[in-house]
Design a protein around this motif. Sequence first.
Motif, PDB file in Angstrom:
ATOM      1  N   LYS A 114      -1.630  87.313 -49.296  1.00 52.53           N
ATOM      2  CA  LYS A 114      -1.613  85.849 -50.235  1.00 52.53           C
ATOM      3  C   LYS A 114      -0.650  85.365 -50.207  1.00 52.53           C
ATOM      4  N   ASN A 115       0.884  85.475 -49.894  1.00 49.83           N
ATOM      5  CA  ASN A 115       1.749  84.806 -49.451  1.00 49.83           C
ATOM      6  C   ASN A 115       1.833  83.770 -48.418  1.00 49.83           C
ATOM      7  N   THR A 116       0.876  84.250 -47.408  1.00 53.92           N
ATOM      8  CA  THR A 116       0.537  83.284 -46.153  1.00 53.92           C
ATOM      9  C   THR A 116      -0.334  82.176 -46.804  1.00 53.92           C
ATOM     10  N   ALA A 117      -1.378  82.696 -47.540  1.00 57.93           N
ATOM     11  CA  ALA A 117      -2.314  81.550 -48.214  1.00 57.93           C
ATOM     12  C   ALA A 117      -1.455  80.503 -48.912  1.00 57.93           C
ATOM     13  N   LYS A 118      -0.643  81.288 -49.928  1.00 54.19           N
ATOM     14  CA  LYS A 118       0.005  80.398 -50.713  1.00 54.19           C
ATOM     15  C   LYS A 118       0.851  79.188 -49.924  1.00 54.19           C
ATOM     16  N   LYS A 119       1.610  79.883 -48.768  1.00 54.47           N
ATOM     17  CA  LYS A 119       2.641  78.814 -48.154  1.00 54.47           C
ATOM     18  C   LYS A 119       1.716  77.925 -47.672  1.00 54.47           C
ATOM     19  N   LEU A 120       0.428  78.230 -46.716  1.00 50.54           N
ATOM     20  CA  LEU A 120      -0.099  77.274 -46.227  1.00 50.54           C
ATOM     21  C   LEU A 120      -0.759  76.092 -46.971  1.00 50.54           C
ATOM     22  N   VAL A 121      -1.278  76.560 -48.163  1.00 48.91           N
ATOM     23  CA  VAL A 121      -2.066  75.625 -49.219  1.00 48.91           C
ATOM     24  C   VAL A 121      -0.818  74.701 -49.745  1.00 48.91           C
ATOM     25  N   LEU A 122       0.116  75.096 -49.781  1.00 44.73           N
ATOM     26  CA  LEU A 122       1.015  74.320 -50.544  1.00 44.73           C
ATOM     27  C   LEU A 122       1.727  73.300 -49.368  1.00 44.73           C
ATOM     28  N   LYS A 123       1.861  73.967 -48.246  1.00 47.19           N
ATOM     29  CA  LYS A 123       2.230  72.797 -47.278  1.00 47.19           C
ATOM     30  C   LYS A 123       1.188  71.738 -47.023  1.00 47.19           C
ATOM     31  N   LEU A 124       0.264  72.220 -46.945  1.00 47.04           N
ATOM     32  CA  LEU A 124      -1.103  71.270 -46.720  1.00 47.04           C
ATOM     33  C   LEU A 124      -1.162  70.292 -47.972  1.00 47.04           C
ATOM     34  N   GLU A 125      -0.854  70.893 -49.310  1.00 51.86           N
ATOM     35  CA  GLU A 125      -0.870  70.242 -50.433  1.00 51.86           C
ATOM     36  C   GLU A 125       0.191  68.872 -50.213  1.00 51.86           C
ATOM     37  N   ALA A 126       1.401  69.504 -49.840  1.00 49.88           N
ATOM     38  CA  ALA A 126       2.708  68.241 -49.540  1.00 49.88           C
ATOM     39  C   ALA A 126       2.165  67.241 -48.475  1.00 49.88           C
ATOM     40  N   ALA A 127       1.396  67.640 -47.520  1.00 52.21           N
ATOM     41  CA  ALA A 127       0.910  66.626 -46.561  1.00 52.21           C
ATOM     42  C   ALA A 127      -0.545  66.069 -46.801  1.00 52.21           C
ATOM     43  N   ASP A 128      -0.860  66.056 -47.821  1.00 49.28           N
ATOM     44  CA  ASP A 128      -2.154  65.332 -48.671  1.00 49.28           C
ATOM     45  C   ASP A 128      -3.586  65.879 -47.924  1.00 49.28           C
ATOM     46  N   ALA A 136      -2.883  75.905 -63.439  1.00 52.73           N
ATOM     47  CA  ALA A 136      -2.866  76.900 -64.489  1.00 52.73           C
ATOM     48  C   ALA A 136      -1.797  76.811 -65.766  1.00 52.73           C
ATOM     49  N   LYS A 137      -2.045  77.050 -66.939  1.00 50.43           N
ATOM     50  CA  LYS A 137      -1.460  77.317 -68.074  1.00 50.43           C
ATOM     51  C   LYS A 137      -0.766  78.500 -68.523  1.00 50.43           C
ATOM     52  N   ASN A 138      -1.421  79.527 -68.035  1.00 50.31           N
ATOM     53  CA  ASN A 138      -0.707  80.737 -68.159  1.00 50.31           C
ATOM     54  C   ASN A 138      -0.981  81.766 -67.277  1.00 50.31           C
ATOM     55  N   SER A 139      -0.374  82.929 -67.122  1.00 49.36           N
ATOM     56  CA  SER A 139      -0.371  83.783 -66.079  1.00 49.36           C
ATOM     57  C   SER A 139      -1.777  84.440 -66.092  1.00 49.36           C
ATOM     58  N   LEU A 140      -2.735  84.134 -66.979  1.00 51.36           N
ATOM     59  CA  LEU A 140      -4.045  84.578 -66.613  1.00 51.36           C
ATOM     60  C   LEU A 140      -4.813  83.733 -65.884  1.00 51.36           C
ATOM     61  N   GLN A 141      -4.634  82.547 -65.706  1.00 52.43           N
ATOM     62  CA  GLN A 141      -5.240  81.358 -65.104  1.00 52.43           C
ATOM     63  C   GLN A 141      -4.899  81.246 -63.834  1.00 52.43           C
ATOM     64  N   LYS A 142      -5.442  80.814 -62.808  1.00 54.72           N
ATOM     65  CA  LYS A 142      -4.964  80.453 -61.252  1.00 54.72           C
ATOM     66  C   LYS A 142      -5.178  79.082 -61.113  1.00 54.72           C
ATOM     67  N   ASN A 143      -4.371  78.332 -60.186  1.00 60.40           N
ATOM     68  CA  ASN A 143      -4.516  77.299 -59.822  1.00 60.40           C
ATOM     69  C   ASN A 143      -5.615  77.186 -58.938  1.00 60.40           C
ATOM     70  N   ARG A 144      -6.328  75.852 -58.974  1.00 58.88           N
ATOM     71  CA  ARG A 144      -7.551  75.585 -58.240  1.00 58.88           C
ATOM     72  C   ARG A 144      -7.192  74.352 -57.520  1.00 58.88           C
ATOM     73  N   TYR A 145      -7.742  74.413 -55.840  1.00 57.75           N
ATOM     74  CA  TYR A 145      -7.349  73.497 -54.905  1.00 57.75           C
ATOM     75  C   TYR A 145      -8.619  72.864 -54.389  1.00 57.75           C
TER      76      TYR A 145
END
Length: 194
Positions: A114-128, A136-145
Motif C-alpha cells: 500500500k505504501n508503494t501505491a500511495k507514494k506513486l499516486v501522490l507523486k503522479l498527482e504532484a505532476a498532474d 476523505a472526511k474521516n478515517s472510514l472513508q478513502k481518498n478516490r483518485y
Amino acid sequence: MARENKVPVMWDFLSTNPNCSVKEISVAASVGRAYADRIIKEWVRKRFVLVTEKGRGRRPTRFSVCGDNKPSFDSLGKTKRQYKKTIHQKLWNNMKISTFFTFNSLIGPIQGNKNTAKKLVLKLEAADYVRCVFKAKNSLQKNRYQLIRDTGRLVPIIHSNGCWDQNEKKLYPYKVSDLSSHHSGEEAHHDLAG
C-alpha cells in the motif's frame, strides 16, 4: 537472408550438435563470428545455453543447450525480449483500467504494498497525472483518485524534480504546493478536507 533470420538456424545447429564452439555455430549459420559470439553470450546469460568446456589456449569454449528451455523468436528471427513488469508498471496499468481508484483498489489484484501505491499516486498527482476526486472526511472513508493524463503504456519514472514520461520522452515537474502537502501523505488530504 538477413542475419536476424539466422538466429533460429544458430539455435537449431546448437540443439542438434551439443558441445560445439562459436566458430562452428557461425560457420553453420553463415554469420560472422562476432555476431554469433554476442548471441551465444546472451543465451548463456539467459540460461538457454551452458558452457560445457571452458576454452584454454587454442582450444575454444564449447556450448550446449540447457534442457528444454528455449528462446522464443519473432517473425524476423530475433529473440523476443521478455519484460518483467515492475510494481509501478502494474499499478499504472490498474490506473489506466480503473475510472476511479483508491490505494487499496490499485494493489488488490497485484498483491503489492500500500505504501508503494500511495507514494506513486501522490507523486503522479504532484505532476498532474492524477487528481484526487474525493477527499476523505474521516478515517472510514478513502481518498478516490482519477488518472487524467494517460500518455501511453509505460509508467512515468519518479525523479526528485518530477516524473519522466517514457512515452513522450518529457519531464513533467512537480507542482511545489502539492509536494509540500504530500510530506504528511494522506493525512494532508484530511486536513484540507475538513
